[in-house]
Write an enzyme that holds these catalytic residues in place. Structure first.
Site, mmCIF file in Angstrom:
data_model
loop_
_atom_site.group_PDB
_atom_site.id
_atom_site.type_symbol
_atom_site.label_atom_id
_atom_site.label_comp_id
_atom_site.label_asym_id
_atom_site.label_seq_id
_atom_site.Cartn_x
_atom_site.Cartn_y
_atom_site.Cartn_z
ATOM 1 N N ARG B 13 44.009 44.016 74.217
ATOM 2 C CA ARG B 13 43.848 42.971 75.244
ATOM 3 C C ARG B 13 44.053 43.528 76.643
ATOM 4 O O ARG B 13 43.463 43.049 77.603
ATOM 5 C CB ARG B 13 44.784 41.784 74.972
ATOM 6 C CG ARG B 13 46.238 42.163 74.889
ATOM 7 C CD ARG B 13 47.085 40.950 74.535
ATOM 8 N NE ARG B 13 48.395 41.353 74.083
ATOM 9 C CZ ARG B 13 49.509 40.657 74.330
ATOM 10 N NH1 ARG B 13 49.473 39.536 75.009
ATOM 11 N NH2 ARG B 13 50.658 41.079 73.871
ATOM 12 N N SER B 40 48.679 36.183 78.458
ATOM 13 C CA SER B 40 48.364 36.707 77.126
ATOM 14 C C SER B 40 47.045 37.470 77.110
ATOM 15 O O SER B 40 46.882 38.421 76.361
ATOM 16 C CB SER B 40 48.275 35.563 76.108
ATOM 17 O OG SER B 40 49.520 34.941 75.951
ATOM 18 N N GLU B 61 39.697 23.871 75.777
ATOM 19 C CA GLU B 61 38.740 24.943 75.503
ATOM 20 C C GLU B 61 37.299 24.444 75.447
ATOM 21 O O GLU B 61 36.373 25.156 75.852
ATOM 22 C CB GLU B 61 39.113 25.646 74.196
ATOM 23 C CG GLU B 61 40.455 26.368 74.236
ATOM 24 C CD GLU B 61 41.648 25.456 73.985
ATOM 25 O OE1 GLU B 61 41.439 24.263 73.670
ATOM 26 O OE2 GLU B 61 42.796 25.928 74.098
ATOM 27 N N PHE B 86 40.816 29.705 69.272
ATOM 28 C CA PHE B 86 40.408 28.671 70.227
ATOM 29 C C PHE B 86 39.109 29.053 70.942
ATOM 30 O O PHE B 86 38.518 28.234 71.636
ATOM 31 C CB PHE B 86 41.534 28.412 71.239
ATOM 32 C CG PHE B 86 42.877 28.250 70.586
ATOM 33 C CD1 PHE B 86 43.019 27.441 69.466
ATOM 34 C CD2 PHE B 86 43.989 28.927 71.051
ATOM 35 C CE1 PHE B 86 44.247 27.303 68.836
ATOM 36 C CE2 PHE B 86 45.220 28.802 70.437
ATOM 37 C CZ PHE B 86 45.352 27.981 69.326
ATOM 38 N N HIS B 112 44.093 38.119 70.364
ATOM 39 C CA HIS B 112 44.935 37.634 69.267
ATOM 40 C C HIS B 112 44.112 37.308 68.022
ATOM 41 O O HIS B 112 44.369 36.325 67.327
ATOM 42 C CB HIS B 112 45.754 36.427 69.717
ATOM 43 C CG HIS B 112 46.786 36.758 70.772
ATOM 44 N ND1 HIS B 112 46.466 37.372 71.961
ATOM 45 C CD2 HIS B 112 48.117 36.548 70.802
ATOM 46 C CE1 HIS B 112 47.562 37.536 72.680
ATOM 47 N NE2 HIS B 112 48.578 37.052 72.002
ATOM 48 N N ASP B 120 53.156 34.037 64.879
ATOM 49 C CA ASP B 120 52.678 32.668 65.094
ATOM 50 C C ASP B 120 52.056 32.059 63.828
ATOM 51 O O ASP B 120 51.980 30.841 63.689
ATOM 52 C CB ASP B 120 51.643 32.612 66.224
ATOM 53 C CG ASP B 120 52.298 32.585 67.596
ATOM 54 O OD1 ASP B 120 53.526 32.352 67.652
ATOM 55 O OD2 ASP B 120 51.593 32.794 68.600
ATOM 56 N N ARG B 170 46.272 41.546 69.830
ATOM 57 C CA ARG B 170 47.539 41.453 70.531
ATOM 58 C C ARG B 170 48.408 42.701 70.472
ATOM 59 O O ARG B 170 48.988 43.099 71.488
ATOM 60 C CB ARG B 170 48.323 40.266 69.953
ATOM 61 C CG ARG B 170 49.738 40.165 70.448
ATOM 62 C CD ARG B 170 50.417 38.913 69.926
ATOM 63 N NE ARG B 170 51.756 38.795 70.475
ATOM 64 C CZ ARG B 170 52.873 38.848 69.740
ATOM 65 N NH1 ARG B 170 52.807 39.009 68.434
ATOM 66 N NH2 ARG B 170 54.046 38.743 70.307
#
Lengths: 281, 317
Positions: B13, B40, B61, B86, B112, B120, B170
């Site tokens: 990322r 993020s 989104e 998302f 991610h 998560d 990530r």
């Protein structure tokens, strides 16, 4: 008030185009198309500064996005009669290999269409993007949208409404076709929309109501009022009260003609009620 | 055997973020949108450098995808940023109608992705996104393997006209591809030539594939390793040529075996050169909480399992 006979003649001709397109393929959406005919005729011929030679980017032009794409028959007729493509092409509506798909698309290269629509609730977001880019580009033109009232049941509309107010997208005029009807019945029966003026005002928009949404003169007055409200920090919403199926008596006052085509006799009667003014395609 | 060196682990990322920062300086048509995940996605520098070209859309989104589509009208090149889940599953219809079908030049940048999101858990660990995106007509699908390649891909997709899905992740992973290397969309990268088995990997599993090749080499097995960073359009010629040479294939990806790279490879081979193939991928399951390393081990997405599958597929020749 200026003479608006030419707009009224165009309205009559567009109504003929709508029912003839839908009748020819026994499919399409005449009810909402007829309800929005006066609005779209006025928008394209009296309000918007636009270029029918068509460039996708539309720099220094007003832009329009149809969010309730199922009223494609009226959109196509208004575009063709504004010079975007030959009116003769209306005869290809919904037929194999046509540019006039059931719902509008850019995919077949039809001039005048800048986004596909049909799956509801997306057009306001697209218009916001185009409006913000106009500001980035130093382009002072306005972006217009049209939505069905039933379409307001889609959550994305309210994401967009919140964003537009928070970001002061004040070069945007979104019109809601308030005809109180949707496929399964009245909006009150299906999912009541509540007080739309209060809802949009609470989201931070300026709201104008046009009670006579099928009256060209009333639309012109309402649009002028809306244009005067642009560039004052808020997006502008027009609640346009219309009659579904307007101009053809047996299609009015019901949701029955949302998505069905007239038969031969019904077509003849519809055309009798709307005599040819500018020449059929 | 070619030895690849990890020049210092970094997150992919950050490759995206640094690529976007560079793009912001060199291309004024690049705009960026983010749905409340600026940190993020490592988009802070772009946002700070170009506040007028950065659009914070909040946790919305669907609206972001629509706005991005609209921003192409007037000549901008929008880059959207949020998590892979998302960026795809949540907004599939918005991408389908307003971006893909409408031929809009939007770059959907997704961090991610896969299991390595970690703790998560499954709500955020999408393992279906490659499949969702590759099924959309006209969509280019890219899954980069390290920091350098992600940065290069970010720069390259701005030059490509059309919708792109760029998938990255990530955790900090080995950084081993050339710094400031060129990125050619749709072109496979031959990392290791070999003769006994072909390992075709994408994303984080490319490094694992190289590690597996080392293990196999110690056992006297010569593995060819191909980095497929572009899943669509797929470099079919590279895959067919390698399969003809080695006679068997292992595909490796951080994605469900249904709909992923492996299926695209299998289709290619079935049509042109039927070849035994083993799949290193998740087996039609959701993920769960855990550290990235624990998850990769539990779900068999590591060098050890790639090597096992390589030996298995060789036995099927």
């Amino acid at each position: 008030m200026a003479d608006t006979q030419h707009l009224k003649d165009l309205v009559t001709q567009v109504r003929r185009d709508i029912v003839r397109q839908v009748h020819a393929v026994s499919s399409g959406h005449p009810g909402g198309s007829l309800g929005c005919t006066e609005f779209l005729v006025t928008l394209y011929n009296e309000v918007m500064d636009h270029d029918p030679s068509f460039n996708m980017d539309g720099i220094n032009e007003d832009l329009f996005f149809l969010s309730n794409g199922h009223i494609s028959p009226v959109f196509y007729s208004v575009l063709a009669r504004a010079g975007y493509f030959p009116v003769s092409e209306l005869s290809t509506f919904r037929k194999l290999n046509t540019r006039l798909q059931g719902h509008p698309t850019t995919h077949e290269g039809l001039p005048g269409v800048r986004i596909a629509s049909g799956s509801l609730g997306q057009g306001m977001s697209v218009a916001i993007g185009a409006a913000q880019v106009k500001k980035l580009n130093g382009d002072d033109k306005t972006v217009f949208t049209l939505h069905g009232d039933g379409e307001l049941q889609e959550g994305q509309i309210w994401e967009a409404a919140m964003y537009a107010a928070a970001n002061k997208v004040d070069n945007l005029i979104s019109t809601i076709d308030v005809n109180g009807q949707q496929i399964d019945g009245s909006t009150d029966q299906v999912l009541a929309l509540g007080d739309l003026r209060n809802k949009f005002e609470a989201f931070g928009w300026d709201v104008i109501t046009v009670h006579k949404g099928n009256d060209v003169d009333a639309i012109i007055t309402g649009m002028k009022e809306a244009m005067d409200l642009t560039r004052k920090g808020k997006p502008v919403c027009i609640l346009l009260h219309t009659e579904m199926g307007n101009g053809i008596d047996f299609m009015m006052g019901s949701h029955a003609w949302h998505g069905i085509a007239p038969n031969d006799e019904q077509l003849a009667e519809a055309l009798r009620q709307n005599p040819e003014t500018l020449g059929d395609y | 055997m070619k030895i690849y060196e990890n020049t210092g682990s970094k997150d992919t990322r950050s490759g995206f973020g640094d690529g976007l920062t560079e793009l912001g300086k060199k291309n004024e048509n690049v705009v960026a949108l983010c749905a409340d995940l600026t940190g993020s996605l490592k988009m802070n520098a772009f946002a700070d450098n170009h506040p007028e070209r950065f659009f914070q859309v909040g946790i919305a989104e669907a609206n972001m995808m629509g706005i991005a589509a609209g921003m192409t009208i007037g000549g901008k090149i929008p880059f959207t940023g949020t998590f892979a889940n998302f960026s795809t599953g949540r907004v599939y219809d918005q991408i389908r109608q307003s971006i893909a079908y409408s031929d809009k030049n939007v770059k959907i940048c997704a961090s991610h992705s896969g299991l390595t999101l970690g703790e998560d858990g499954a709500t955020h660990q999408i393992l279906e996104d490659i499949g969702l995106m590759k099924m959309l007509p006209g969509m280019t699908v890219i899954n980069t393997c390290d920091y350098n390649q992600t940065k290069a891909a970010t720069l390259a997709i701005a030059e490509h006209h059309g919708p792109v899905y760029l998938r990255f992740g990530r955790p900090k992973v080995a950084n081993f591809t050339p710094e400031n290397g060129t990125f050619e969309i749709g072109k496979a990268v031959m990392l290791q030539e070999g003769t006994d088995v072909t390992i075709i990997a994408t994303g984080h599993l490319v490094w694992e594939a190289l590690e597996a090749a080392k293990t196999l080499n110690e056992k006297g097995i010569s593995a060819e390793v191909i980095n497929i960073h572009t899943i669509k359009p797929l470099d079919e010629a590279a895959i067919i040529a390698s399969a003809k040479k080695t006679g068997c294939v292992v595909t490796a990806e951080e994605h469900n075996y249904l709909g992923g790279l492996g299926e695209s490879v299998a289709r290619t081979l079935a049509m042109h050169h039927p070849t035994a193939q083993e799949f290193v991928a998740t087996q039609d399951t959701f993920g769960e909480s855990g550290t990235p390393a624990q998850l990769l081990e539990k779900y068999g997405l590591n060098a050890e399992n790639i090597a096992l599958k390589a030996e298995k597929v060789i036995s099927r020749k």
